[in-house]
Scaffold this active site. Structure first.
Site, PDB file in Angstrom:
ATOM      1  N   TYR A 162      45.960  74.534 114.693  1.00 50.94           N
ATOM      2  CA  TYR A 162      46.255  76.414 115.814  1.00 50.94           C
ATOM      3  C   TYR A 162      46.259  77.541 116.099  1.00 50.94           C
ATOM      4  O   TYR A 162      47.067  78.244 115.929  1.00 50.94           O
ATOM      5  CB  TYR A 162      48.209  76.030 115.487  1.00 50.94           C
ATOM      6  CG  TYR A 162      48.373  74.636 114.982  1.00 50.94           C
ATOM      7  CD1 TYR A 162      48.202  73.608 115.848  1.00 50.94           C
ATOM      8  CD2 TYR A 162      48.666  74.558 113.664  1.00 50.94           C
ATOM      9  CE1 TYR A 162      49.168  72.891 115.431  1.00 50.94           C
ATOM     10  CE2 TYR A 162      49.322  73.264 113.521  1.00 50.94           C
ATOM     11  CZ  TYR A 162      49.470  71.858 114.096  1.00 50.94           C
ATOM     12  OH  TYR A 162      49.521  70.527 114.122  1.00 50.94           O
TER      13      TYR A 162
ATOM     14  N   TYR B 212      58.522  66.642 114.747  1.00 53.83           N
ATOM     15  CA  TYR B 212      57.406  66.598 114.817  1.00 53.83           C
ATOM     16  C   TYR B 212      56.416  65.731 113.936  1.00 53.83           C
ATOM     17  O   TYR B 212      56.870  65.063 113.251  1.00 53.83           O
ATOM     18  CB  TYR B 212      56.913  68.014 113.927  1.00 53.83           C
ATOM     19  CG  TYR B 212      55.384  67.697 113.865  1.00 53.83           C
ATOM     20  CD1 TYR B 212      54.456  68.263 114.798  1.00 53.83           C
ATOM     21  CD2 TYR B 212      54.424  67.477 112.974  1.00 53.83           C
ATOM     22  CE1 TYR B 212      53.196  68.156 114.842  1.00 53.83           C
ATOM     23  CE2 TYR B 212      53.656  66.967 112.274  1.00 53.83           C
ATOM     24  CZ  TYR B 212      52.844  67.765 113.872  1.00 53.83           C
ATOM     25  OH  TYR B 212      50.977  68.347 112.845  1.00 53.83           O
TER      26      TYR B 212
ATOM     27  N   ASP C 158      59.655  58.336 109.747  1.00 52.53           N
ATOM     28  CA  ASP C 158      58.549  59.463 109.835  1.00 52.53           C
ATOM     29  C   ASP C 158      58.898  60.204 108.700  1.00 52.53           C
ATOM     30  O   ASP C 158      59.484  61.066 109.192  1.00 52.53           O
ATOM     31  CB  ASP C 158      58.530  60.426 111.258  1.00 52.53           C
ATOM     32  CG  ASP C 158      57.096  61.168 110.864  1.00 52.53           C
ATOM     33  OD1 ASP C 158      56.323  60.978 109.775  1.00 52.53           O
ATOM     34  OD2 ASP C 158      56.809  61.705 111.498  1.00 52.53           O
TER      35      ASP C 158
ATOM     36  N   LYS D 113      51.237  62.942 103.543  1.00 50.71           N
ATOM     37  CA  LYS D 113      51.525  64.471 102.862  1.00 50.71           C
ATOM     38  C   LYS D 113      51.163  63.899 101.397  1.00 50.71           C
ATOM     39  O   LYS D 113      50.012  64.079 100.598  1.00 50.71           O
ATOM     40  CB  LYS D 113      52.331  65.137 103.460  1.00 50.71           C
ATOM     41  CG  LYS D 113      52.225  65.086 104.681  1.00 50.71           C
ATOM     42  CD  LYS D 113      52.978  66.691 104.983  1.00 50.71           C
ATOM     43  CE  LYS D 113      52.059  67.473 106.632  1.00 50.71           C
ATOM     44  NZ  LYS D 113      53.174  67.124 107.399  1.00 50.71           N
TER      45      LYS D 113
HETATM   46  C1  LIG Z   1      51.904  66.774 109.024  1.00 47.83           C
HETATM   47  C2  LIG Z   1      53.394  65.177 110.071  1.00 47.83           C
HETATM   48  C3  LIG Z   1      52.765  64.786 110.271  1.00 47.83           C
HETATM   49  C4  LIG Z   1      50.946  64.473 110.572  1.00 47.83           C
HETATM   50  O1  LIG Z   1      49.918  64.265 109.203  1.00 47.83           O
HETATM   51  P1  LIG Z   1      48.353  64.663 109.195  1.00 47.83           P
HETATM   52  O2  LIG Z   1      48.930  64.142 107.838  1.00 47.83           O
HETATM   53  O3  LIG Z   1      48.974  66.034 109.288  1.00 47.83           O
HETATM   54  O4  LIG Z   1      48.560  63.694 109.904  1.00 47.83           O
HETATM   55  C5  LIG Z   1      53.169  63.347 111.066  1.00 47.83           C
HETATM   56  N1  LIG Z   1      54.640  63.285 110.631  1.00 47.83           N
HETATM   57  C6  LIG Z   1      55.525  64.253 109.889  1.00 47.83           C
HETATM   58  C7  LIG Z   1      56.594  64.502 110.106  1.00 47.83           C
HETATM   59  C8  LIG Z   1      54.830  65.507 109.514  1.00 47.83           C
HETATM   60  O5  LIG Z   1      55.604  65.792 108.761  1.00 47.83           O
END
Ligand SMILES: *Cc1c(COP(=O)(O)O)cnc(C)c1O
Length: 695
Positions: A282, A410, A511, A540
């Site tokens: 970014y 997000y 997610d 993550k």
């Molecule tokens: C970071 C994140 C993503 C994207 O993951 P990347 O490994 O950066 O592609 C998707 N959803 C959530 C909730 C996130 O925090």
């Protein structure tokens, strides 16, 4: 080690043995003589000497002094020094413990730095002779090699030529390689002649040939020297040995052997090269973002190229839950890399992927029964969206092609994932026309810590009533909306939403890429609500922050619907199920269990809540909240990111605010005093008004 501003960079090389009594001290002393003969004001130093009565010149230092006794002295740079002396003739750990002391790599490294600073400015090089072999323990956790890694000086490995020398030398070289240390030379010390029957001249000659060849193949920068057994009878004997090491002394004199940790500002050059060649997250490529150069990391610390250590408050974006360079994670990585770093997952399978898949399913909410591995979080979200769409096709519901999601979410940066991110902070206007059009509902308005208000579900109910038959699935981050605003909402919202989805025939996707693996105080945030989604994404912290890996899980029903009539799921990343990442992820799950993450996260929650509470007293603070290992200070206006970054780095902490948020999510292993320092830095930033943008 923290060199002070304007200090001379440390120039040093470590002399380490493949064991005790291999001839390391003689080699060090001879090298000292060779260097001094070349006019380099070198000094031989024992950082730790055991088995001596403390005195300025004791133990091996007497040999060093003897080796150069006939050479002209260098003012201000005596030939030898001992930094720490213990009387017990044992490993440093034992010897220090006997005298009620404890050695650490960091303390010894700063003693070396201070010692160097105390020498005359003409001092050229420190020959640091290690105590014992590379893995000789300094304390319960660290060995001699950790001191070497801390100082970041090149290593001269000394081995004695005898039966078994190859094994010891090769093991030591592996250890040097594993720590990322530089090898300056391998010195093979010949035994006195005639040699014992067991060794035999033929064995010794073969050892020497083998090591020379091994070095040429694997360590092309390193020198190979054979040091004859010296009859150390005065200057002539020493001169003979020094002569043999002259090529090594010349190489050291020429390259200077600067300790990588001690360079004046080694990051400066990298920052310039970065600015010329790279892009950051970014960020603009022309308006350059402020950068720090990270050189190393350990525990909850990031070490900058100039030696400054930062307390990490970010876990490298939710990922490094066990801190950095966890030996178990690094070990899992090395062990798997020796077996098989990667093979394609099409048509092949392997133990790391199967084991991890089974363990993830066992840890996930009841009812999720199949795992698809992806290589990043965004891809795991794409996979989840495609699963939902293919599931609908399998059921013959071709009208259900859109997604419903709350504002403030997000889900990643690829096109499909972006389409379900918050339309404002996700900058949908930039990609208008490209992004699939989705349905957006109000952000879950009810705070985590307030009584639940069922009205929070009104917008979801309204949209599902109007457009329910177009909706393939509802996607959202359970309990904590992360990058979209670090917002914590009530778990009852999820229970109500799951119910609405069931009635409307929409699938539910959680997610958990940010919330998974204990961050919110539950292993998966879904557990706060006791809801099993149809599809769940994680990533993550999955590998403890070491490698990129993500996973999308679904129920048996979703899998069956996708595959109805012989259909297949249409996705397959090249690096799917990467064995390195899977092996590290399994090790990370072990560590979570063993560390009892629940207690770690609960302790962090208390520390963050307490430490950030004083922020409430500042008029520009809109809200202060903590949940699990996440602490948030929300301001009334956007903060000055670059200015805050500098402010925090100056205070020795790594915190990266965004939008109106200054937030902390430290590694679970962070000790309470460091949590307090992180929080205090945030309070200080508010007190100093360092968060404000210029008017
Ligand atoms: C970071 C994140 C993503 C994207 O993951 P990347 O490994 O950066 O592609 C998707 N959803 C959530 C909730 C996130 O925090």
């Amino acid at each position: 080690m923290t060199p002070t501003e304007g200090s001379r960079p440390l120039r040093a090389v470590f002399v380490a043995g493949t064991g005790t009594d291999v001839g390391k001290t003689v080699a060090t002393a001879a090298l000292l003589r060779a260097l001094r003969g070349l006019g380099v004001a070198a000094q031989a130093v024992k950082p730790v000497q055991t088995g001596v009565a403390p005195a300025t010149l004791c133990g091996d230092a007497i040999s060093y002094a003897a080796a150069v006794a006939d050479l002209a002295p260098v003012p201000g740079v005596p030939p030898a020094a001992v930094l720490r002396a213990f009387s017990l003739p044992a490993s440093p750990q034992l010897a220090a413990a006997r005298e009620g002391g404890r050695l650490t790599a960091a303390d010894l490294a700063s003693s070396i730095g201070e010692h160097w600073e105390g020498l005359a400015p003409g001092a050229g090089l420190l020959l640091l002779e290690a105590a014992g072999g590379l893995l000789a323990p300094l304390n319960a956790r660290e060995g001699m090699i950790d001191l070497m890694a801390e100082v970041q000086a090149p290593v001269i490995l000394v081995a004695r030529n005898e039966l078994g020398a190859l094994n010891h030398a090769l093991l030591s070289l592996e250890a040097v390689r594993a720590r990322g240390l530089e090898l300056a030379a391998l010195v093979l010390v010949e035994p006195p002649r005639p040699v014992a029957e067991a060794s035999g001249e033929a064995v010794l000659a073969e050892n020497s040939r083998y090591l020379a060849e091994h070095l040429a193949a694997h360590w092309p920068q390193a020198l190979f020297c054979r040091l004859p057994w010296g009859e150390l009878s005065g200057p002539a004997g020493w001169q003979e040995l020094a002569q043999v090491l002259l090529p090594l002394a010349r190489a050291l004199a020429e390259t200077g052997s600067g300790s990588r940790a001690g360079d004046a500002r080694p990051g400066v050059d990298l920052e310039a090269r970065d600015h010329a060649a790279l892009w950051h997250p970014y960020a603009s490529a022309t308006l350059l973002p402020p950068l720090e150069t990270a050189a190393r990391s350990h525990d909850n610390r990031i070490v900058l190229a100039d030696g400054r250590e930062l307390i990490d408050g970010m876990s490298s974006w939710w990922a490094a839950v066990h801190g950095y360079n966890h030996p178990r994670l690094n070990h899992a990585l090395r062990a798997q890399s020796a077996l098989m770093p990667h093979v394609m997952f099409g048509g092949l399978t392997h133990a790391p992927a199967v084991t991890l898949g089974e363990r993830l399913l066992a840890a996930m909410p009841e009812g999720l029964e199949r795992i698809f591995f992806a290589d990043s979080g965004s891809v795991a979200v794409e996979v989840a969206l495609k699963m939902a769409l293919q599931c609908r096709q399998g059921r013959g519901e071709r009208r259900r092609t859109r997604f419903l999601t709350p504002r403030g979410g997000y889900h990643g940066d690829t096109l499909g994932a972006m389409s379900v991110c918050d339309p404002v902070t996700g900058m949908h206007s930039l990609f208008a026309g490209m992004l699939p059009q989705q349905f957006f509902m109000e952000r879950p308005s009810c705070r985590f810590d307030a009584p639940f208000d069922p009205a929070a579900l009104d917008d979801a109910r309204r949209i599902l009533a109007e457009h329910g038959d177009e909706v393939a699935a509802v996607i959202l981050e359970p309990v904590v909306q992360g990058a979209g605003g670090m917002w914590f909402y009530h778990p009852d919202y999820l229970r109500g939403l799951a119910d609405l989805c069931r009635r409307a025939g929409a699938l539910l996707i959680f997610d958990e890429i940010a919330t998974g693996f204990g961050r919110t105080g539950r292993f998966f945030a879904a557990e706060w609500a006791g809801v099993t989604p149809d599809i769940l994404c994680c990533g993550k912290a999955l590998t403890g922050g070491v490698l990129t890996l993500a996973a999308t899980a679904c129920t048996a029903e979703v899998a069956e619907d996708i595959c109805r009539g012989g259909r297949v799921f249409m996705h397959g990343p090249t690096f799917m199920g990467n064995p390195l990442a899977c092996a590290v992820a399994s090790a990370s799950l072990d560590i979570l269990e063993e560390n009892r993450w629940q207690a770690q996260v609960a302790r962090l929650e208390r520390g963050l809540a307490e430490g950030l509470a004083p922020c409430r007293n500042f008029p520009d603070v809109a809200d202060v909240r903590a949940l699990g290992a996440i602490g948030v200070v929300e301001m009334t206006a956007p903060v000055n990111g670059p200015r805050l970054q500098r402010f925090f780095v100056e205070r020795g902490v790594w915190i990266r605010p965004f939008g109106r948020l200054i937030y902390l999510m430290p590694p679970y292993i962070t000790p309470p005093e460091d949590v307090a320092r992180l929080c205090a830095a945030v309070v200080d930033a508010l007190a100093a008004d360092a968060w404000r943008l210029p008017d």
